[in-house]
Design a protein around this motif. Structure first.
Motif, mmCIF file in Angstrom:
data_model
loop_
_atom_site.group_PDB
_atom_site.id
_atom_site.type_symbol
_atom_site.label_atom_id
_atom_site.label_comp_id
_atom_site.label_asym_id
_atom_site.label_seq_id
_atom_site.Cartn_x
_atom_site.Cartn_y
_atom_site.Cartn_z
ATOM 1 N N TYR A 79 30.918 -11.103 62.580
ATOM 2 C CA TYR A 79 30.075 -12.297 62.628
ATOM 3 C C TYR A 79 29.303 -12.349 63.945
ATOM 4 O O TYR A 79 29.848 -12.076 65.008
ATOM 5 N N ASP A 80 28.035 -12.717 63.850
ATOM 6 C CA ASP A 80 27.152 -12.858 65.009
ATOM 7 C C ASP A 80 27.394 -14.230 65.637
ATOM 8 O O ASP A 80 27.235 -15.259 64.987
ATOM 9 N N LEU A 81 27.788 -14.244 66.917
ATOM 10 C CA LEU A 81 28.069 -15.499 67.609
ATOM 11 C C LEU A 81 26.936 -15.931 68.538
ATOM 12 O O LEU A 81 27.154 -16.721 69.448
ATOM 13 N N ALA A 82 25.742 -15.433 68.309
ATOM 14 C CA ALA A 82 24.614 -15.714 69.201
ATOM 15 C C ALA A 82 24.379 -17.208 69.405
ATOM 16 O O ALA A 82 24.114 -17.643 70.514
ATOM 17 N N GLY A 83 24.492 -18.005 68.393
ATOM 18 C CA GLY A 83 24.220 -19.428 68.522
ATOM 19 C C GLY A 83 25.450 -20.282 68.754
ATOM 20 O O GLY A 83 25.375 -21.506 68.729
ATOM 21 N N ALA A 84 26.595 -19.656 69.010
ATOM 22 C CA ALA A 84 27.851 -20.406 69.108
ATOM 23 C C ALA A 84 28.163 -20.908 70.509
ATOM 24 O O ALA A 84 29.091 -21.678 70.685
ATOM 25 N N ASN A 85 27.432 -20.462 71.527
ATOM 26 C CA ASN A 85 27.669 -20.870 72.916
ATOM 27 C C ASN A 85 29.107 -20.614 73.364
ATOM 28 O O ASN A 85 29.759 -21.484 73.933
ATOM 29 N N VAL A 86 29.604 -19.422 73.094
ATOM 30 C CA VAL A 86 30.949 -19.036 73.523
ATOM 31 C C VAL A 86 30.904 -18.690 75.009
ATOM 32 O O VAL A 86 30.081 -17.899 75.442
ATOM 33 N N ASP A 87 31.795 -19.295 75.784
ATOM 34 C CA ASP A 87 31.881 -19.041 77.222
ATOM 35 C C ASP A 87 32.758 -17.816 77.451
ATOM 36 O O ASP A 87 33.982 -17.908 77.500
ATOM 37 N N MET A 88 32.130 -16.656 77.595
ATOM 38 C CA MET A 88 32.864 -15.398 77.750
ATOM 39 C C MET A 88 33.620 -15.326 79.079
ATOM 40 O O MET A 88 34.549 -14.554 79.215
ATOM 41 N N SER A 89 33.226 -16.127 80.057
ATOM 42 C CA SER A 89 33.896 -16.080 81.365
ATOM 43 C C SER A 89 35.337 -16.587 81.284
ATOM 44 O O SER A 89 36.131 -16.329 82.179
ATOM 45 N N ARG A 90 35.685 -17.282 80.223
ATOM 46 C CA ARG A 90 37.061 -17.768 80.068
ATOM 47 C C ARG A 90 38.042 -16.652 79.741
ATOM 48 O O ARG A 90 39.237 -16.790 79.961
ATOM 49 N N ASN A 91 37.556 -15.562 79.135
ATOM 50 C CA ASN A 91 38.393 -14.411 78.774
ATOM 51 C C ASN A 91 39.586 -14.790 77.916
ATOM 52 O O ASN A 91 40.696 -14.295 78.119
ATOM 53 N N VAL A 92 39.371 -15.686 76.961
ATOM 54 C CA VAL A 92 40.436 -16.087 76.047
ATOM 55 C C VAL A 92 39.943 -15.958 74.606
ATOM 56 O O VAL A 92 38.750 -15.926 74.335
ATOM 57 N N GLY A 93 40.916 -15.901 73.705
ATOM 58 C CA GLY A 93 40.605 -15.857 72.289
ATOM 59 C C GLY A 93 40.004 -17.173 71.826
ATOM 60 O O GLY A 93 40.156 -18.206 72.484
ATOM 61 N N VAL A 94 39.316 -17.110 70.705
ATOM 62 C CA VAL A 94 38.678 -18.295 70.158
ATOM 63 C C VAL A 94 38.982 -18.425 68.677
ATOM 64 O O VAL A 94 39.288 -17.449 67.997
ATOM 65 N N SER A 95 38.893 -19.643 68.215
ATOM 66 C CA SER A 95 38.911 -19.933 66.797
ATOM 67 C C SER A 95 37.509 -20.448 66.475
ATOM 68 O O SER A 95 37.059 -21.436 67.062
ATOM 69 N N ILE A 96 36.818 -19.743 65.597
ATOM 70 C CA ILE A 96 35.448 -20.096 65.222
ATOM 71 C C ILE A 96 35.472 -20.670 63.813
ATOM 72 O O ILE A 96 36.051 -20.057 62.909
ATOM 73 N N ARG A 97 34.845 -21.803 63.624
ATOM 74 C CA ARG A 97 34.683 -22.389 62.295
ATOM 75 C C ARG A 97 33.204 -22.689 62.101
ATOM 76 O O ARG A 97 32.571 -23.260 62.978
#
Length: 122
Positions: free
Chosen positions: A62-80
């Protein structure tokens, strides 16, 4: 912590070990039907050569381009979110994306002291 959250974290732990190679910059041929609910749990990956931010789940990327995921946190995510019914060069496009950060470590944070300082734990 609820049983659902424990299950999501357990699934993320299982998935994160295998998600480091995802996001090659090529979307998969199959796409999810438009409006289909999508849940993905794991470690987001950013491909250096294509600038794609992706997450793999259910055999799809899945493309997360528009999800605004903060990669600097270095943690897993749950995407819905919901399938947009189309694929980008990065993966299947999502709409109405909600991001929940999990307590699962996905990698080391950037070295705050720069490349010249040696960390004995690396």
């Amino acid at each position: 912590m609820s049983l659902g959250r424990v299950s999501a974290v357990a699934a993320a732990i299982a998935l994160c070990g295998a998600c480091s190679g995802q996001g090659s910059g090529r979307a998969q041929a199959s796409s999810a039907p438009q409006g289909e609910p999508v849940t993905a749990v794991g470690c987001p990956t950013q491909a250096a050569e294509s600038q794609c931010l992706t997450i793999a789940a259910n055999g799809k990327v899945y493309d997360l381009a528009g999800a605004n995921v903060d990669m600097s946190r270095n943690v897993g995510v749950s995407i819905r979110g919901r399938a947009a019914g189309e694929a980008t060069e990065c993966g299947l496009k999502l709409t109405d994306v909600k991001v929940e950060y999990l307590g699962l470590s996905c990698g080391m944070a950037p070295d705050p002291y720069g490349p010249d300082v040696k960390d004995p734990y690396r």
